[in-house]
Write a protein that holds these residues in place. Structure first.
Motif, short mmCIF file in Angstrom:
data_model
loop_
_atom_site.label_atom_id
_atom_site.label_comp_id
_atom_site.label_asym_id
_atom_site.label_seq_id
_atom_site.Cartn_x
_atom_site.Cartn_y
_atom_site.Cartn_z
N GLY A 191 0.87 -1.24 0.29
CA GLY A 191 -0.08 -0.18 -0.12
C GLY A 191 0.86 1.48 0.27
N SER A 202 8.65 -0.76 -1.04
CA SER A 202 7.52 -1.33 -1.12
C SER A 202 6.90 -1.92 0.39
CB SER A 202 7.20 -1.65 -2.21
OG SER A 202 7.46 -3.47 -2.08
N PRO A 220 3.54 -3.08 2.82
CA PRO A 220 1.81 -3.15 3.24
C PRO A 220 1.79 -1.50 3.64
CG PRO A 220 2.88 -4.81 3.59
CD PRO A 220 3.88 -4.15 3.35
N HIS A 221 2.48 -1.02 4.25
CA HIS A 221 2.33 0.44 5.31
C HIS A 221 2.97 1.43 5.12
CE1 HIS A 221 -1.80 -0.91 6.26
NE2 HIS A 221 -0.89 -2.84 6.97
#
Length: 141
Positions: free
Chosen positions: A30, A100, A102-103
């Motif tokens: 994300g 990169s 997830p958060h």
């Protein structure tokens, strides 16, 4: 190279931000943090005409090990870093890194650690050329 390490390189040609960003693309991420380092027009109170970057022959294994260390034990999905060597003019890109995750907190943390440790530990040396005819080596052992 692990699944997390997507692109680790040192090149004597211009760097491509899109290549580094694309290397860390991941549907489970994300957040992508991108760091771009460019040659600035001044340092040490002097105007810079350009830089010459050189690297030790073992630079790639050192850079790969560092990227592995900073991402170990984290939920990071992808790490990419490319550093330039050779003669660079003001405004040219010297390093591009992307992480990169997830958060965003993890992506920021790992990207910052990667760049800070790269500057301190990876055997890449910067020779700054100033407009007054003087020069300075940075990062030499």
């Amino acid at each position: 190279m692990s699944d997390v390490l997507r692109l680790i390189d040192v090149r004597d040609e211009p760097l491509d931000i899109s290549e580094v960003y694309d290397a860390v693309a991941d549907d489970a991420a994300g957040a992508v943090v991108l760091f771009v380092g460019a040659v600035r027009d001044h340092d040490s109170g002097k105007e810079v005409d350009g830089l010459e970057y050189s690297a030790h022959a073992r630079v790639l294994p050192v850079l790969q090990a560092l990227a592995t260390e900073v991402s170990a034990g984290t939920p990071v999905r992808g790490v990419a870093v490319v550093h330039r060597v050779g003669d660079l003019d003001v405004g040219e890109l010297a390093v591009v890194a992307a992480v990169s995750a997830p958060h965003r907190p993890e992506a920021f943390e790992v990207c910052r650690a990667l760049i800070e440790r790269l500057k301190a530990e990876v055997p890449i040396w910067k020779h700054q050329l100033f407009d007054d005819g003087t020069d300075e080596w940075v990062g030499t052992p």
